[in-house]
Write a protein that holds these residues in place. Sequence first.
Motif, PDB file in Angstrom:
ATOM      1  N   UNK A 107       0.717  -1.314  -0.173  1.00  0.00           N
ATOM      2  CA  UNK A 107       0.311  -0.218  -0.113  1.00  0.00           C
ATOM      3  C   UNK A 107       0.768   0.906  -0.342  1.00  0.00           C
ATOM      4  N   UNK A 108       1.774   1.450   1.073  1.00  0.00           N
ATOM      5  CA  UNK A 108       3.259   2.546   0.720  1.00  0.00           C
ATOM      6  C   UNK A 108       3.910   2.380  -0.060  1.00  0.00           C
ATOM      7  N   UNK A 109       3.402   1.419  -1.910  1.00  0.00           N
ATOM      8  CA  UNK A 109       4.377   1.440  -2.712  1.00  0.00           C
ATOM      9  C   UNK A 109       3.217   1.868  -3.805  1.00  0.00           C
ATOM     10  N   UNK A 110       1.967   1.813  -3.492  1.00  0.00           N
ATOM     11  CA  UNK A 110       1.054   2.691  -4.259  1.00  0.00           C
ATOM     12  C   UNK A 110       1.057   3.716  -4.465  1.00  0.00           C
ATOM     13  N   UNK A 111       1.388   4.374  -2.439  1.00  0.00           N
ATOM     14  CA  UNK A 111       1.331   5.302  -2.886  1.00  0.00           C
ATOM     15  C   UNK A 111       0.781   6.464  -0.977  1.00  0.00           C
ATOM     16  N   UNK A 112       0.576   5.200  -0.654  1.00  0.00           N
ATOM     17  CA  UNK A 112      -0.058   5.890   0.737  1.00  0.00           C
ATOM     18  C   UNK A 112       0.301   6.663   1.537  1.00  0.00           C
ATOM     19  N   UNK A 113       0.135   7.305   2.136  1.00  0.00           N
ATOM     20  CA  UNK A 113       0.783   8.587   3.324  1.00  0.00           C
ATOM     21  C   UNK A 113       0.646   7.445   4.839  1.00  0.00           C
ATOM     22  N   UNK A 114      -0.695   7.425   4.760  1.00  0.00           N
ATOM     23  CA  UNK A 114      -1.364   6.772   6.242  1.00  0.00           C
ATOM     24  C   UNK A 114      -1.908   5.634   5.786  1.00  0.00           C
ATOM     25  N   UNK A 115      -1.269   4.755   6.723  1.00  0.00           N
ATOM     26  CA  UNK A 115      -2.231   2.674   6.245  1.00  0.00           C
ATOM     27  C   UNK A 115      -2.784   3.061   7.055  1.00  0.00           C
ATOM     28  N   UNK A 116      -4.283   2.164   7.029  1.00  0.00           N
ATOM     29  CA  UNK A 116      -5.202   1.136   8.569  1.00  0.00           C
ATOM     30  C   UNK A 116      -5.280  -0.040   7.785  1.00  0.00           C
ATOM     31  N   UNK A 117      -4.262  -0.458   8.843  1.00  0.00           N
ATOM     32  CA  UNK A 117      -5.147  -1.921   8.213  1.00  0.00           C
ATOM     33  C   UNK A 117      -5.815  -3.075   9.256  1.00  0.00           C
ATOM     34  N   UNK A 118      -6.938  -3.913   8.811  1.00  0.00           N
ATOM     35  CA  UNK A 118      -7.485  -4.925   9.645  1.00  0.00           C
ATOM     36  C   UNK A 118      -6.759  -6.308   9.423  1.00  0.00           C
ATOM     37  N   UNK A 119      -6.232  -6.698  10.429  1.00  0.00           N
ATOM     38  CA  UNK A 119      -5.077  -7.989  10.520  1.00  0.00           C
ATOM     39  C   UNK A 119      -5.855  -9.159  11.275  1.00  0.00           C
ATOM     40  N   UNK A 120      -6.372  -9.957  10.429  1.00  0.00           N
ATOM     41  CA  UNK A 120      -7.411 -11.005  11.397  1.00  0.00           C
ATOM     42  C   UNK A 120      -6.303 -12.604  11.146  1.00  0.00           C
ATOM     43  N   UNK A 121      -5.450 -11.944  10.691  1.00  0.00           N
ATOM     44  CA  UNK A 121      -4.028 -13.034  10.711  1.00  0.00           C
ATOM     45  C   UNK A 121      -3.841 -14.352  11.551  1.00  0.00           C
ATOM     46  N   UNK A 122      -4.541 -13.152  13.142  1.00  0.00           N
ATOM     47  CA  UNK A 122      -4.313 -14.431  14.153  1.00  0.00           C
ATOM     48  C   UNK A 122      -2.633 -14.471  14.802  1.00  0.00           C
TER      49      UNK A 122
END
Length: 742
Positions: A224-239
């Motif tokens: 997402x950062x490489x796509x140009x995101x300055x601020x990232x919101x992650x939803x982590x369900x990996x556990x």
Amino acid sequence: MFLLQGLHQKVTGLLLCLVFFTLQVSAQHDIKLGLVLSGGGAKGIAQIGALKVLEEAGIQPDVITGTSIGSIVGGLYALGYSADSLASLARSADWFDYFNDNLRRSFIPAEELIHTDRTVLSFPIVKGQIELPKGVVQGKKLDIFLSEITLPANQYANFDEFPIPFRALATDFETGKAVVLKDGLLKDAIRASMSIPSIFEPILRDSTLLIDGGWVRNLPVQDAIQMGADFTIAVDVGGVLYKKEEVNSLLDILNQSGSYGIAENNSYQVDLADVVIRPAIDDYSTLGFDRIDSLLLLGEQAARRMLPFLKQRLEQIGWKPEARQISAPQVIDYKILIKQVSISGTSEEQSAALLRLLSFNPQRAYGLADIDQSLKQLLGTRFVRKADYELEEMEGGYHLKLRVTPQDGNFVNLGANYDIDQKAGLLLNLALRNQLIAGDKLHLDLRLSEFPSLWADYLLRFSSKSRVGMRLSGLVHLYPGFTYENNKRIEEFQIHRYSWRLDAFASSDRAMSASIGVGMERFSKNENFFNPDTEEIKLFQFNNYLNFFWDTYNRKHFPTTGSLFELEARLAITGRLTRPFESIIRNEPVQGVAKFSFSKVFPLRSKLHLQWYNEAGTLSLDEGNILQSFFLGRDLEQAQTHTYFAGLRYMEQPATSFYLSGLKFQYEPLSNIFASLYFNVGEFQVEEIKLGEQILPADRGVLWGTSFELGWLTLAGPVKFATEYNLGNGGFSFYLHLGHYF
């Protein structure tokens, strides 16, 4: 001078304010929000709940990345699906059906239903070699489902043109490196991103074999950062890594075995994210698709807890919600005209044959459900192993673009079961096509057990589209026989059956088939399998056959919709009965046998169903014998004389004529787990039966019985345990069966 100097300072200050304001506004509009969705199987449904909260707060991402289940949620959200529409899709989708390759009975040609629900493992024969599967699930039905829900993506050249730019993550199987998918068909990107090794078959894309992206980057924040995101919101369900007592399935074991490196990379990705939303889903399984509403709620709750902190962080960087409208994707929920159909992935000759099977009429309107059914019926023929589609608008209608993977057609199939009456068994099945004549099918079944059997079934349709054909079958079947007196089993023996049969059949659709034929049967009652001198009774007959059946059940075991009607008649035109212990050889006169059955399922509640079942049979005999009788109790595969009657043991009540009717109340408290209550009543008549020195007297009467059954429908077949009660004599009995019936 002072006035000029003061004016100059004011102008300079004003300009600086304007510049600062401009920079602030520019900074606000230049800030890109990135949404990152992790893998996690069914737990990923919680991400939809989190999206709902973000939507309500006006927080819309500018770019989205996703892995595995996150690629499904993220890809569809990037197309313009709202959180509510995704939640509706999650609830309505039959996830357990998509994650196995077993086709419903309605998609199998009626004359081939007898070969379904018998084996567990299937291995194709390619170039004379048995080929091991690359995954437990090929994704046959999943591919069709993804084709439908990603149709709006087909109008875009790449994923950057989506309403929200999107990336899916997969793993190069050969190198173990991340593959960022940004173009091509969205359904292929999603399918590759979720191809869990050993569970789902890998996807070949541009000569690269792709597996689940979670193995290299389960939480793709850096992308997402490489796509140009300055601020990232992650939803982590990996556990986190499982504790030993938390492992509940094969998928959990596979996840854990490959998750040690994933956990380390996940920590790195979490550090890159600005805000991480973690739903409390540790107690949920990666296969928990039966808890959709709970997962949605957990996602909402986690996002609401983080929302104040998220808003604070966004304010600190000067980001404010924008009134940016994203149009909902155009979903084809109406019937369309298919003006053209093309097939890729196979030869021109094969494509022409497949088009004849599909029979799309350019003057008729079709819905997506019609296309879905047509492709599943195509899969049911086993001419192709996979199929999906695209729709392209053209003048006057649509161009249906089908993509298929041809099936070699030859298979080795394996099955296993245990039955309290038949004992343990192993089934070896060889399924061959085009051996003698183009379009023919040959099944060879060998049952290895205490009661073995060998069955050969040759089927030939007169053309690739024909519903008329012929069938030649042969059977060697050994099965146990019991007799009872005063509610006690008094004799055990074996019945040996040898038969062949030639039929002509016709079917009007995938529910109905009728046949007429000739054949021979030889039965014998034996005390010992290895000693033919122990044959007490032998029967030889040459028969004419008539059969008709209509089967619309959605599944063979624990059906919840549909009905079944079957009529079979047999006329013995010549025969011979031999009783060595009496030195009697009798030429049997013309005799007739007829049997019919009818049953239907009625829904009472969403998880409660009522099945009404009826059967009747009659024999035209001069003298009763154990080889020419119906048996009420438990049914037996390949033996039309055995009829299920709740409350009776296997072969407990012989009959020369009978009628029964019963009700089955079936409750499904959890997905594929059943509790059933049977109650039936019947009337029977039996002629005197001679068994050597023993004689079973003629009798007639009324039977009453009930049974309580616990059942579980597994990938390896049904599991059934029943407690049965005979209301006539007060006898209890128990029944256990594991695996498919064969």
